[in-house]
Design a protein around this motif. Structure first.
Motif, PDB file in Angstrom:
ATOM      1  N   ALA A 145       0.836  -1.216   0.000  1.00  0.00           N
ATOM      2  CA  ALA A 145       0.000   0.000   0.000  1.00  0.00           C
ATOM      3  C   ALA A 145       0.864   1.257   0.000  1.00  0.00           C
ATOM      4  N   CYS A 146       2.091   1.148   0.531  1.00  0.00           N
ATOM      5  CA  CYS A 146       2.988   2.310   0.617  1.00  0.00           C
ATOM      6  C   CYS A 146       3.955   2.371  -0.560  1.00  0.00           C
ATOM      7  N   GLY A 147       3.825   1.468  -1.529  1.00  0.00           N
ATOM      8  CA  GLY A 147       4.672   1.505  -2.724  1.00  0.00           C
ATOM      9  C   GLY A 147       6.130   1.177  -2.459  1.00  0.00           C
ATOM     10  N   LEU A 153      10.613   2.172   6.163  1.00  0.00           N
ATOM     11  CA  LEU A 153       9.810   3.075   6.981  1.00  0.00           C
ATOM     12  C   LEU A 153       8.489   3.273   6.243  1.00  0.00           C
ATOM     13  N   ALA A 154       7.400   2.952   6.902  1.00  0.00           N
ATOM     14  CA  ALA A 154       6.088   3.039   6.242  1.00  0.00           C
ATOM     15  C   ALA A 154       5.013   3.372   7.257  1.00  0.00           C
ATOM     16  N   VAL A 155       4.122   4.260   6.872  1.00  0.00           N
ATOM     17  CA  VAL A 155       2.921   4.546   7.658  1.00  0.00           C
ATOM     18  C   VAL A 155       1.735   4.388   6.713  1.00  0.00           C
ATOM     19  N   ASP A 156       0.752   3.625   7.127  1.00  0.00           N
ATOM     20  CA  ASP A 156      -0.482   3.424   6.342  1.00  0.00           C
ATOM     21  C   ASP A 156      -1.015   4.796   5.909  1.00  0.00           C
ATOM     22  N   ALA A 214      -3.821   5.977   5.578  1.00  0.00           N
ATOM     23  CA  ALA A 214      -4.946   6.468   6.398  1.00  0.00           C
ATOM     24  C   ALA A 214      -4.478   7.074   7.719  1.00  0.00           C
ATOM     25  N   PHE A 215      -3.220   6.831   8.094  1.00  0.00           N
ATOM     26  CA  PHE A 215      -2.718   7.316   9.386  1.00  0.00           C
ATOM     27  C   PHE A 215      -1.603   8.349   9.235  1.00  0.00           C
ATOM     28  N   ARG A 216      -1.419   8.854   8.031  1.00  0.00           N
ATOM     29  CA  ARG A 216      -0.298   9.798   7.824  1.00  0.00           C
ATOM     30  C   ARG A 216      -0.608  11.182   8.389  1.00  0.00           C
ATOM     31  N   GLY A 217       0.456  11.985   8.547  1.00  0.00           N
ATOM     32  CA  GLY A 217       0.294  13.366   9.008  1.00  0.00           C
ATOM     33  C   GLY A 217      -0.075  13.466  10.482  1.00  0.00           C
ATOM     34  N   LEU A 275      20.339   6.357   5.619  1.00  0.00           N
ATOM     35  CA  LEU A 275      19.191   5.722   4.972  1.00  0.00           C
ATOM     36  C   LEU A 275      19.188   6.084   3.500  1.00  0.00           C
ATOM     37  N   LEU A 276      18.541   5.240   2.731  1.00  0.00           N
ATOM     38  CA  LEU A 276      18.500   5.413   1.281  1.00  0.00           C
ATOM     39  C   LEU A 276      17.095   5.819   0.861  1.00  0.00           C
ATOM     40  N   VAL A 277      17.023   6.786  -0.029  1.00  0.00           N
ATOM     41  CA  VAL A 277      15.730   7.195  -0.600  1.00  0.00           C
ATOM     42  C   VAL A 277      15.827   6.946  -2.103  1.00  0.00           C
ATOM     43  N   ARG A 278      14.889   6.203  -2.628  1.00  0.00           N
ATOM     44  CA  ARG A 278      14.911   5.943  -4.079  1.00  0.00           C
ATOM     45  C   ARG A 278      14.770   7.248  -4.851  1.00  0.00           C
ATOM     46  N   THR A 316      13.094   7.826  -7.243  1.00  0.00           N
ATOM     47  CA  THR A 316      11.700   8.039  -7.673  1.00  0.00           C
ATOM     48  C   THR A 316      10.828   8.506  -6.496  1.00  0.00           C
ATOM     49  N   ASN A 317      11.438   8.704  -5.319  1.00  0.00           N
ATOM     50  CA  ASN A 317      10.658   9.002  -4.096  1.00  0.00           C
ATOM     51  C   ASN A 317      11.191  10.248  -3.402  1.00  0.00           C
ATOM     52  N   THR A 318      11.607  11.238  -4.223  1.00  0.00           N
ATOM     53  CA  THR A 318      12.309  12.386  -3.639  1.00  0.00           C
ATOM     54  C   THR A 318      11.407  13.249  -2.755  1.00  0.00           C
ATOM     55  N   ILE A 376      12.021  13.317   0.999  1.00  0.00           N
ATOM     56  CA  ILE A 376      13.210  13.985   1.556  1.00  0.00           C
ATOM     57  C   ILE A 376      12.797  15.105   2.519  1.00  0.00           C
ATOM     58  N   ALA A 377      11.714  15.824   2.212  1.00  0.00           N
ATOM     59  CA  ALA A 377      11.253  16.915   3.093  1.00  0.00           C
ATOM     60  C   ALA A 377      10.861  16.370   4.468  1.00  0.00           C
ATOM     61  N   PHE A 378      10.298  15.162   4.484  1.00  0.00           N
ATOM     62  CA  PHE A 378       9.953  14.527   5.763  1.00  0.00           C
ATOM     63  C   PHE A 378      11.221  14.313   6.599  1.00  0.00           C
ATOM     64  N   TYR A 379      12.246  13.710   5.976  1.00  0.00           N
ATOM     65  CA  TYR A 379      13.486  13.455   6.731  1.00  0.00           C
ATOM     66  C   TYR A 379      14.165  14.761   7.144  1.00  0.00           C
ATOM     67  N   GLU A 380      14.138  15.755   6.266  1.00  0.00           N
ATOM     68  CA  GLU A 380      14.771  17.038   6.617  1.00  0.00           C
ATOM     69  C   GLU A 380      14.084  17.659   7.834  1.00  0.00           C
ATOM     70  N   SER A 381      12.752  17.491   7.923  1.00  0.00           N
ATOM     71  CA  SER A 381      12.044  18.071   9.071  1.00  0.00           C
ATOM     72  C   SER A 381      12.450  17.382  10.377  1.00  0.00           C
ATOM     73  N   LEU A 382      13.044  16.179  10.258  1.00  0.00           N
ATOM     74  CA  LEU A 382      13.511  15.452  11.455  1.00  0.00           C
ATOM     75  C   LEU A 382      15.003  15.671  11.703  1.00  0.00           C
TER      76      LEU A 382
END
Ligand SMILES: CC(C)(COP(=O)(O)OP(=O)(O)OC[C@H]1O[C@@H](n2cnc3c(N)ncnc32)[C@H](O)[C@@H]1OP(=O)(O)O)[C@@H](O)C(=O)NCCC(=O)NCCS
Length: 144
Positions: A20-22, A72-75, A77-80, A105-108, A110-112, A115-121
């Protein structure tokens, strides 16, 4: 969300979540990925549950030099709701506890957008290029 180590009964829900998270690629067999992780630091394979249902995962490892986070995956329906952040903070806590000085960690490519999520952390892009070589093809016709 409650965070706990993966248990064998979670397998079907975890693979469904990754789909579901691709996160599943044809050259990676998720069942084999789980089987292998259970042979090394299984306690660092984390699942997040809400009302007993698996809705998040993080596969964490320490190789003696760096800590790594995969799957790392969050359904959707439960994101944000800060669940991804909570899982990453728990991964960091467990790695620090083991004396690990840095997480990679590696980010594909095709999934750039993630990156904003990781930068916020507090994560930043390293001056490095990732190279890989497959040693064991999971699906012989599609070794990648
Ligand atoms: C990446 C993922 C785990 C984030 O999970 P989440 O629970 O929605 O993230 P959080 O709610 O914890 O977000 C934490 C912070 O990152 C920010 N953020 C989350 N997703 C973001 C995005 N796509 N773009 C920009 N910022 C984002 C949030 O605004 C939040 O900031 P805040 O704490 O200031 O509010 C989730 O989107 C996911 O499962 N994606 C698909 C799988 C994937 O790509 N995994 C990573 C493989 S490298």
């Amino acid at each position: 969300m409650e965070i706990r180590p993966y248990q064998s009964r979670d397998e079907a829900s975890v693979v469904a979540l990754w789909n579901a998270c691709g996160l599943i690629r044809p050259w990676n067999n998720p069942h084999r990925d789980i089987e292998r992780k259970l042979t090394e630091q299984p306690e660092l394979f984390l699942v997040g549950t809400e009302a007993g249902r698996v809705m998040a995962t993080a596969m964490v490892g320490f190789d003696g030099h760096r800590g790594w986070v995969y799957y790392l995956a969050v359904d959707p329906a439960f994101r944000g709701q800060s669940h991804g952040k909570a899982l990453m903070r728990e991964a960091e806590r467990l790695l620090i506890e083991r004396g690990c000085p840095k997480i990679n960690l590696l980010v594909r490519n095709t999934n750039t957008q993630v990156i904003a999520f990781y930068e916020s952390l507090g994560y930043a892009q390293d001056e490095a290029v990732s190279l890989g070589r497959r040693l064991i093809p999971d699906l012989p016709a599609q070794a990648g």
